[in-house]
Scaffold this active site. Structure first.
Site, PDB file in Angstrom:
ATOM      1  N   TYR A   1       0.251  -8.408  -9.310  1.00 23.02           N
ATOM      2  CA  TYR A   1      -0.683  -7.402  -9.845  1.00 23.02           C
ATOM      3  C   TYR A   1      -0.878  -7.569 -11.359  1.00 23.02           C
ATOM      4  CZ  TYR A   1      -2.077  -2.764 -11.510  1.00 23.02           C
ATOM      5  OH  TYR A   1      -2.712  -1.736 -12.158  1.00 23.02           O
TER       6      TYR A   1
ATOM      7  N   TYR B   1     -10.876   6.873 -12.325  1.00 26.07           N
ATOM      8  CA  TYR B   1      -9.688   7.741 -12.320  1.00 26.07           C
ATOM      9  C   TYR B   1     -10.074   9.206 -12.381  1.00 26.07           C
ATOM     10  CZ  TYR B   1      -7.964   3.166 -13.566  1.00 26.07           C
ATOM     11  OH  TYR B   1      -7.728   1.836 -13.597  1.00 26.07           O
TER      12      TYR B   1
ATOM     13  N   SER C   1      -8.203  -3.268 -14.696  1.00 32.11           N
ATOM     14  CA  SER C   1      -8.401  -2.634 -13.388  1.00 32.11           C
ATOM     15  C   SER C   1      -9.711  -2.982 -12.710  1.00 32.11           C
ATOM     16  CB  SER C   1      -8.302  -1.115 -13.512  1.00 32.11           C
ATOM     17  OG  SER C   1      -6.951  -0.759 -13.534  1.00 32.11           O
TER      18      SER C   1
END
Ligand code: GLU
Length: 304
Positions: free
Chosen positions: A191, A239, A64
């Site tokens: 992705y 997150y 990420s």
């Protein structure tokens, strides 16, 4: 005078001695095979000096952390129009949660949760073949790092492709709301591959220099965009652990489930840390601890 050499070496020695190293992510089987006993850190200062410790030259899956680079590309391409398709609020939910999409008309809270990152990738993909878009992402990353050897690990991409059902669910859900513009399989495939980019700590710290801003920022993107990306890293980069990271470290950072974290000290430094064991929020356990120690020892913070 900050003695970065001594600070970074001490962090490396302390982390090497840690027993509880967290749990390696195994929902992507290739990531589950990584040895948790590894820890590396690299600091690149605005003046161009470099400090490193531990496994700073061992490549890892940035996962990420790649979302920072795709966001920079998308902002360059779409400008403010991007914010019609993705929000700028912390989600308070896990990285792969589908919950809020249901009640918020398929618009993801921010570009760093998986749903939001899929929208960002979809926006760069528009009108291109995935291969071209991946080429563009790699070019950006290589240019920012000043290193043409950075590549995508195809085994990791294939592993995520084979197990990425939840990401596909997010993409299909958003497609039905009109948030995505490309076929979900194309967006997801792109992705999965961007997440499988491999770098070592030194390369990642170099790649983050453009977010330091000012002269150190290489002028890859405008100062205004640097400010926005850093703000999002601070509020959404970890997150549902973003508040805790801001509280403990006090600097913008972006983590990945491969155990990497990119940390920006505006105007001063770009820092990368990697340790594959994760804490309960899916962020590197030792990586977070190391960043906290670095911030404490240097006094680097955006808050005082
Ligand atoms: N490729 C991973 C996924 O989509 C990225 C998650 C992360 O690094 O937080 O599940």
């Amino acid at each position: 005078m900050i003695d970065l050499n001594a600070i970074v070496s001490k962090i490396g020695a302390d982390m090497a001695a840690m027993e509880d190293r967290g749990r390696v992510a195994d929902y992507i089987p290739q990531l589950g095979r990584v040895d948790p006993q590894q820890f590396g850190m690299a600091v690149v200062t605005a003046a161009g000096d470099t400090y490193q410790t531990g496994h700073a030259s061992t490549p890892f899956s940035i996962q990420s952390v790649s979302k920072v680079f795709t966001l920079a590309i998308a902002l360059g391409r779409l400008g403010e129009a991007l914010w019609k398709r993705v929000g700028v609020e912390p989600s308070g939910h896990a990285f792969n949660s589908i919950l809020q999409l249901e009640t918020e008309a398929g618009i993801p809270r921010n570009p760093f949760i998986n749903a939001g990152a899929l929208v960002v990738t979809d926006s760069i993909l528009a009108g291109h073949a995935p291969r071209e878009t991946l080429g563009e992402i790699l070019r950006f990353v290589r240019m920012s790092a000043g290193d043409d050897s950075i590549h995508i690990n195809r085994n990791v991409a294939a592993s995520e492709e084979a197990h990425g059902h939840l990401n596909r669910a997010l993409a299909n859900f958003m497609m039905s709301h009109g948030t995505l513009q490309n076929a979900p399989d194309l967006t997801c495939g792109t992705y999965f591959h961007q997440c499988a980019i491999e770098m070592n700590c030194l390369q990642l710290a170099n790649a983050g220099r453009f977010l330091m801003g000012g002269n150190a920022g290489q002028n890859l993107i405008s100062a205004e965009k640097v400010r926005r990306i850093n703000a999002l890293m601070m509020t959404c980069g970890h997150y549902d652990g973003s508040g805790e990271f801001a509280f403990r470290v006090g600097l913008p950072g972006k983590s990945g489930v491969g155990g990497g974290i990119l940390l920006i000290v505006p105007g001063k430094a770009s820092v990368a840390v990697w340790s594959p064991g994760l804490n309960r929020r899916g962020n590197s356990r030792l990586g977070t601890m190391a960043m906290e120690r670095l911030a404490n020892a240097t006094g680097w913070t955006v808050f005082v």
